[in-house]
Design a protein around this motif. Structure first.
Motif, PDB file in Angstrom:
ATOM      1  N   GLY A 151       4.220  -2.514   6.221  1.00 65.42           N
ATOM      2  CA  GLY A 151       2.897  -3.040   5.959  1.00 65.42           C
ATOM      3  C   GLY A 151       1.809  -2.103   6.448  1.00 65.42           C
ATOM      4  O   GLY A 151       2.022  -1.297   7.364  1.00 65.42           O
ATOM      5  N   ALA A 152       0.622  -2.208   5.834  1.00 65.87           N
ATOM      6  CA  ALA A 152      -0.480  -1.326   6.201  1.00 65.87           C
ATOM      7  C   ALA A 152      -0.849  -1.487   7.670  1.00 65.87           C
ATOM      8  O   ALA A 152      -1.139  -0.505   8.362  1.00 65.87           O
ATOM      9  CB  ALA A 152      -1.695  -1.610   5.314  1.00 65.87           C
ATOM     10  N   ALA A 153      -0.850  -2.705   8.181  1.00 67.21           N
ATOM     11  CA  ALA A 153      -1.214  -2.933   9.575  1.00 67.21           C
ATOM     12  C   ALA A 153      -0.218  -2.266  10.522  1.00 67.21           C
ATOM     13  O   ALA A 153      -0.604  -1.674  11.541  1.00 67.21           O
ATOM     14  CB  ALA A 153      -1.305  -4.427   9.862  1.00 67.21           C
ATOM     15  N   SER A 154       1.072  -2.335  10.194  1.00 68.70           N
ATOM     16  CA  SER A 154       2.097  -1.723  11.040  1.00 68.70           C
ATOM     17  C   SER A 154       1.971  -0.203  11.048  1.00 68.70           C
ATOM     18  O   SER A 154       2.137   0.448  12.088  1.00 68.70           O
ATOM     19  CB  SER A 154       3.491  -2.131  10.564  1.00 68.70           C
ATOM     20  N   VAL A 155       1.688   0.376   9.880  1.00 72.74           N
ATOM     21  CA  VAL A 155       1.505   1.824   9.792  1.00 72.74           C
ATOM     22  C   VAL A 155       0.272   2.244  10.596  1.00 72.74           C
ATOM     23  O   VAL A 155       0.303   3.219  11.352  1.00 72.74           O
ATOM     24  CB  VAL A 155       1.384   2.265   8.320  1.00 72.74           C
ATOM     25  N   ALA A 157     -10.328   6.689  -3.463  1.00 72.68           N
ATOM     26  CA  ALA A 157      -8.882   6.478  -3.458  1.00 72.68           C
ATOM     27  C   ALA A 157      -8.556   4.995  -3.297  1.00 72.68           C
ATOM     28  O   ALA A 157      -9.276   4.257  -2.639  1.00 72.68           O
ATOM     29  CB  ALA A 157      -8.239   7.269  -2.334  1.00 72.68           C
ATOM     30  N   VAL A 158      -7.467   4.569  -3.925  1.00 74.84           N
ATOM     31  CA  VAL A 158      -6.997   3.208  -3.722  1.00 74.84           C
ATOM     32  C   VAL A 158      -6.452   3.096  -2.299  1.00 74.84           C
ATOM     33  O   VAL A 158      -5.727   3.971  -1.830  1.00 74.84           O
ATOM     34  CB  VAL A 158      -5.896   2.855  -4.744  1.00 74.84           C
ATOM     35  N   GLN A 159      -6.804   2.017  -1.614  1.00 72.63           N
ATOM     36  CA  GLN A 159      -6.395   1.889  -0.230  1.00 72.63           C
ATOM     37  C   GLN A 159      -5.616   0.602  -0.015  1.00 72.63           C
ATOM     38  O   GLN A 159      -5.827  -0.389  -0.700  1.00 72.63           O
ATOM     39  CB  GLN A 159      -7.621   1.904   0.693  1.00 72.63           C
ATOM     40  N   PHE A 160      -4.691   0.650   0.942  1.00 75.32           N
ATOM     41  CA  PHE A 160      -3.949  -0.542   1.351  1.00 75.32           C
ATOM     42  C   PHE A 160      -4.723  -1.190   2.498  1.00 75.32           C
ATOM     43  O   PHE A 160      -4.769  -0.659   3.600  1.00 75.32           O
ATOM     44  CB  PHE A 160      -2.537  -0.154   1.814  1.00 75.32           C
ATOM     45  N   ASP A 161      -5.347  -2.312   2.198  1.00 73.49           N
ATOM     46  CA  ASP A 161      -6.155  -2.981   3.208  1.00 73.49           C
ATOM     47  C   ASP A 161      -5.344  -4.019   3.957  1.00 73.49           C
ATOM     48  O   ASP A 161      -4.275  -4.437   3.522  1.00 73.49           O
ATOM     49  CB  ASP A 161      -7.370  -3.652   2.555  1.00 73.49           C
TER      50      ASP A 161
END
Length: 371
Positions: free
Chosen positions: A343-347, A304-308
């Protein structure tokens, strides 16, 4: 503090090593949340200090694992003749470190250099046919002779045959503590692997194997190897779970075909139909894995494509407001990032707080849900 926390990286103090073990053994902390806590706070010592406040957001008092419990664990590892292996030590296997849920701390007995060699996982039915057991033993012997380390789970049937055929070039990954032999009839085999090969456990010493431990063990088996070979398996079996995990990690998935009249072959035939590579000899496996460059020929599972995000982003982020997006139905973290617009970090930080508070459950393939 017990001085048996050994060995550790040169930059890792005894206090930090002990804190890491305590952090991982604390309530609601798993490999993913452990890694995020270290990324946010820098050290396990600081993460432990922050846990009561993060866990207290559920309205309940949070208590980390008791110091005395960890002291007993460390003593148990020492008495078993084992040692801890932390995720950032030089000897930690490179391929295993690449999977999303890589175990932060392992206990090991034996020759760690075996994990640095090219590895192939071999799995299959516990109630395997005599022909399949011989085939597994012969395949393992051929792969070991060619310079590969054979990884398996010490179960009856195919696993045991693979270990015996590859000895001493074999790694046994167990679902119990490093000092518990399971199944009991493989006690001598497990002892021999610990002496001549490499024995690995994720669970603390003294832990009896439970059903939930086996999928966790399977991800380590798949993660250590460039590819997983299923020798014989029914449609519903742990071997197919290992194959799926290998596919999700971007590794080769291979299977030996069998007769459609034999139920124990249906799992292998299903894997081949779904995109696993059909193999019929050790040379087929060697050809696949000797040229493996990170792009598997098998198409059993697409990644799967991931938000890094970078670790420093997690240290600076504020938790996203995603509570309304979560239910008891599993959803991918990537989907939460898309729908929240955060943002991915916040999630990830918001999920971390929910997990520590005991409100979040993590599932395979990067999915999460409310408990």
């Amino acid at each position: 503090m017990n001085e048996a926390v050994h060995p550790a990286p040169a930059s890792l103090s005894q206090a930090e090593a002990f804190a890491r073990i305590r952090l991982l053994r604390s309530p609601h902390i798993g490999p993913v949340s452990y890694a995020m806590l270290l990324a946010r706070f820098g050290t396990a010592v600081d993460a432990l200090d922050a846990l009561p406040e993060m866990g207290g957001k559920s309205g309940r008092q949070y208590r980390a694992a008791p110091v005395e419990k960890i002291e007993r664990e460390v003593d148990g590892v020492r008495k078993a003749g084992a040692k801890y292996l932390f995720h950032d030590q030089p000897d930690y296997p490179d391929l295993l470190a690449q999977i999303d849920s890589a175990p932060p701390i392992l206990t090991c007995r034996g020759n760690l250099s075996l994990a640095a060699k090219p590895c192939v996982a071999m799995v299959g039915a516990r109630n395997a046919s005599a022909a399949a057991v011989k085939l597994a033993r012969d395949f393992a012997a051929g792969l070991a002779e060619a310079g590969f380390t054979v990884v398996s789970g010490l179960a009856r049937g195919i696993d045991g045959a693979a270990h015996e055929g590859a000895m001493p070039a074999t790694i046994g990954v167990i679902a119990s503590g490093i000092d518990i032999a399971y199944p009991p009839q493989h006690s001598d085999l497990q002892k021999r692997i610990a002496q001549e090969g490499l024995l690995i456990a994720e669970q603390p010493p003294g832990t009896e194997p439970r059903g939930s431990h086996f999928p966790s063990r399977n991800r380590i088996i798949a993660g250590l190897a460039g590819g997983t070979l299923v020798v014989e398996a029914a449609i519903k079996s742990g071997s197919l779970i290992t194959a799926r995990l290998a596919g999700e990690a971007g590794r080769e998935v291979m299977a030996i075909p069998g007769s459609p009249l034999e139920a124990r072959s249906h799992g292998c035939n299903h894997l081949i139909r779904e995109g696993a590579v059909l193999v019929q000899s050790p040379d087929d496996v060697l050809e696949l894995l000797s040229s493996f460059d990170g792009a598997p020929r098998s198409s059993f599972r697409e990644q799967a494509v991931q938000f890094d995000f970078e670790p420093e982003e997690l240290a600076e982020a504020d938790p996203a407001d995603i509570a309304s997006l979560l239910t008891t139905a599993p959803v991918s973290v990537d989907e939460l990032v898309r729908q929240s617009g955060q943002g991915a970090a916040s999630v990830q930080l918001a999920l971390l707080e929910l997990e520590i508070a005991g409100r979040l459950e993590r599932h395979a393939a990067g999915k999460v849900s409310l408990k």
